[in-house]
Write an enzyme that holds these catalytic residues in place. Structure first.
Site, mmCIF file in Angstrom:
data_model
loop_
_atom_site.group_PDB
_atom_site.id
_atom_site.type_symbol
_atom_site.label_atom_id
_atom_site.label_comp_id
_atom_site.label_asym_id
_atom_site.label_seq_id
_atom_site.Cartn_x
_atom_site.Cartn_y
_atom_site.Cartn_z
ATOM 1 N N ASP A 85 1.079 -1.274 0.304
ATOM 2 C CA ASP A 85 0.069 0.080 -0.035
ATOM 3 C C ASP A 85 1.010 1.467 -0.322
ATOM 4 O O ASP A 85 0.594 2.031 1.145
ATOM 5 C CB ASP A 85 -1.090 0.477 0.888
ATOM 6 C CG ASP A 85 -1.696 -1.262 0.773
ATOM 7 O OD1 ASP A 85 -1.820 -2.163 0.273
ATOM 8 O OD2 ASP A 85 -2.475 -1.177 1.437
ATOM 9 N N ASP A 137 -0.322 -4.591 -3.520
ATOM 10 C CA ASP A 137 -1.421 -3.498 -3.479
ATOM 11 C C ASP A 137 -1.035 -1.862 -3.629
ATOM 12 O O ASP A 137 -1.464 -0.908 -3.116
ATOM 13 C CB ASP A 137 -2.722 -3.845 -2.918
ATOM 14 C CG ASP A 137 -3.526 -5.094 -2.931
ATOM 15 O OD1 ASP A 137 -3.673 -5.411 -4.217
ATOM 16 O OD2 ASP A 137 -3.850 -4.959 -2.044
#
Length: 687
Positions: free
Chosen positions: A514, A541
């Site tokens: 992230d 991600d």
């Protein structure tokens, strides 16, 4: 964000963005994130050293004004002539009425004498306001028979109103044309004139009217008033607010193409609409993807006229809303791809009217900067921390504040709140590695007052203010996953944005899971982010969120996980339905990881929201062998096949042919998924 979680626009002129971009990135896909980073840095210096005419001085029209006809090849104004700056009516008239081509920059307010005077513009002229400073007060422009190739851009033309609402005696227009052709009226603010804001009369044709604000007027925009059926006109991305009639009224136009306009009748203002778009006489009108708010009789036609409606939105309207008759196909004449009607109000509220980046040079923009604040760890600057400098920016600052950060490692968290727009974080070292802002919070890190930070709260740098820029620095989250295996929540954001018009140029954004959270201020708010000439580094991600975001001409570096394994996901979009998500274009994806170990993305339906429509497009990008042959995967019970994931003309060992597990855009689809389509009228410009 936890690793395990329980659609078109006008084909505007593709002028280059006014920023340096690393040409080398598109060459071979061989760049990796390493110790040098010299390729991008060298290109930045070369770009800065290049002198060229600014894009606004050579811009060309779209729509019908771009069509070759009547001996004129499109509309490009005075680009072949000298650029002159004027501050007086005498000088404006001198150059506007000259036989030679000119680019005429209006720098300041010119009050017309006598009131109502319309300067008779001759062919081959560009008249452009210098940023938002160019005002014509009490008069306007007249383009007579045969005048052609004229651009009027980025001006505020206002206040010839003589106190009589339905004025029959004072023909004081902002822009009037009688028999002109190839005219482009773009990004102006037109208001409070005695007669029309725009009059396109007497067979004037090949006209485009785009990205203007028209407001506080009675007879707003008239077209035609002739028995001949000759006018070809494109009207797109205009915001008409509190205008009573002629919005526009189109009489005997051969082809009138109206799309992505926003007609707004604001209640309790003293101005009430009588009608909106009107097709009169023998007009053939195509009206699509426009938004009508509170307008009475929003769409009307004569019995002899045609209107074909497609994709329009109506909110709080009343009275006549008509269509019928034969259509024409605008794409027979020019390419375009409209925005969704639902997005039009937010796009135009932020992008219609004069722009600070038009009519100014980089040097003048820098000179106009209101404030520069300096940060240095050693005390040689005004502030020792970046956050202290941000705190010093006044609330609701009206102009650019540059926070110049001297080389060093600044271990701190930084937040730019929503009431401090127009902030630039600028590293002053010779490399983007010289200035580093870093911290190590994670989602599961305990907060001093209790609880944990959560994913968004873990960000080293959080940007909630519009028109933010960062360049020539590194933003990092160095949370140590290996040393914190007992901690629940390893998401560790380096940079979070929740704003519109965020420009990241020549930066490194580094983390693991992230890394880069590209969000919006709210689900229904537009949040555009443009990342260029940069590195983004992570593993799980690590480019994610609901913003409309472009990663352009950059390097996306895949990184092994804390235990040395290679597995991950580049993107996790959580795009709202009807918006554009994440676009990776003209870039390179690589890294020191195993072959076929990384997905390009998966759909993040944040909070289990089934109404979301996540989107990632990867195009014209070099993919290393690390990318899986089936590059998209499901997430938390949501199938990627139900959302929007696609590629177009990627290269390198990680690229692959189209299949059911690897959708590719067609050429037609790709024409609507380019960088400028994502940016929706915003041109990121360094300042």
């Amino acid at each position: 964000m936890s690793e395990l979680r329980s659609k078109p626009r006008h084909r505007r002129s593709r002028t280059a963005l006014a920023v340096g971009v690393p040409v080398a990135l598109t060459a071979g896909g061989t760049l990796v994130y390493g110790a040098d980073l010299g390729v991008l840095g060298t290109q930045q210096q070369a770009s800065a050293a290049t002198t060229a005419a600014p894009a606004w001085a050579t811009a060309t029209a779209d729509g019908f004004a771009s069509v070759d006809a009547l001996g004129q090849n499109g509309t490009y104004g005075g680009r072949d002539g000298r650029t002159v700056t004027v501050t007086t009516q005498a000088d404006l008239e001198k150059y506007a009425t000259a036989a030679e081509p000119y680019v005429i920059v209006v720098a300041g307010t010119i009050r017309m004498n006598p009131v109502g005077k319309e300067i008779k513009v001759r062919s081959d002229k560009t008249i452009v306001g210098a940023g938002t400073s160019g005002h014509i007060v009490g008069g306007g422009f007249f383009l007579g028979q045969g005048v052609h190739n004229v651009i009027i851009r980025n001006l505020t033309i206002r206040d010839s109103y003589q106190g009589i609402w339905n004025d029959k005696d004072h023909d004081f227009d902002a822009i009037q044309m009688d028999g002109a052709h190839h005219v482009w009226i773009d990004h102006n603010d037109l208001r409070r004139m005695a007669d029309g804001l725009i009059d396109v009369r007497k067979d004037s044709t090949y006209v485009t009217v785009s990205w203007n604000k028209l407001s506080d007027n009675n007879k707003t925009f008239g077209i035609g008033w002739t028995e001949n059926v000759k006018t070809d006109i494109t009207i797109h991305h205009n915001w008409l607010r509190d205008t009573e009639q002629r919005n526009p009224s189109t009489d005997n136009a051969a082809h009138a193409h109206l799309y992505n306009n926003f007609l707004e009748d604001v209640p309790n203002t003293g101005v009430s609409s009588s009608y909106g778009n009107y097709s009169r006489g023998a007009t053939r009108m195509v009206l699509e993807n426009s938004y009508f708010q509170g307008v009475k009789n929003p769409v009307i036609k004569d019995a002899t006229a045609s209107i074909v409606q497609r994709g329009n939105a109506f909110s709080g309207t009343s009275g006549r809303n008509e269509s019928g008759g034969s259509a024409f196909d605008p794409k027979t004449y020019y390419g375009y791809s409209p925005d969704k009607a639902a997005d039009v109000p937010s796009i135009l509220r932020s992008s219609a009217g004069p722009r600070a980046s038009i009519g100014t040079t980089a040097a003048s923009t820098r000179a106009a900067a209101a404030t520069t604040l300096t940060v240095a760890k050693d005390g040689s600057g005004q502030y020792r921390t970046v956050q202290a400098a941000v705190n010093a920016v006044p609330a609701d600052n009206p102009s650019r504040v540059v926070i110049a950060v001297k080389p060093g490692t600044y271990r701190e968290t930084v937040k730019v709140p929503s009431n401090k727009p127009h902030v630039t974080l600028q590293g002053t070292g010779g490399s983007r590695k010289d200035t580093v802002i870093v911290y190590n919070n994670a989602a599961g890190t305990p907060k001093p007052g209790g609880g944990t930070y959560g994913t968004g709260g873990s960000a080293t740098v959080a940007v909630e203010a519009d028109d933010f820029q960062a360049r020539n620095l590194t933003i990092s989250n160095d949370f140590d996953e290996a040393a914190n295996q007992s901690l629940s929540g390893h998401q560790a954001v380096a940079l979070r944005t929740a704003a519109d018009k965020v420009f990241l140029d020549g930066v490194i954004v580094s983390g693991d899971q992230d890394t880069l959270l590209l969000d919006t201020a709210a689900k229904d708010r537009l949040g555009r982010v443009y990342v260029s000439n940069s590195y983004v580094i992570g593993n799980v991600d690590f480019i994610f969120g609901r913003a409309t975001a472009v990663i352009d001409r950059s390097v996306i570096t895949l990184k092994k996980r804390w235990n040395g394994t290679s597995a991950g996901y580049v993107t996790a979009p959580s795009t709202a339905a009807g918006r554009k998500g994440i676009l990776i274009a003209n870039s390179t994806v690589n890294g020191d990881v195993s072959d076929r170990s990384f997905y390009l993305g998966r759909p993040w339906h944040a909070g289990g929201d089934a109404s979301l429509d996540p989107q990632t497009t990867v195009r014209n990008t070099t993919l290393s062998a690390a990318i899986r042959t089936a590059p998209w995967t499901d997430m938390s019970g949501f199938s990627w096949k139900d959302d929007r994931f696609a590629e177009y003309r990627n290269t390198g060992p990680g690229a692959g042919a189209a299949s059911g597990d690897r959708p590719h855009l067609t050429d037609a689809q790709a024409s609507n998924q380019e960088v400028m389509d994502w940016l929706a009228g915003w041109t990121p410009t360094a300042s």
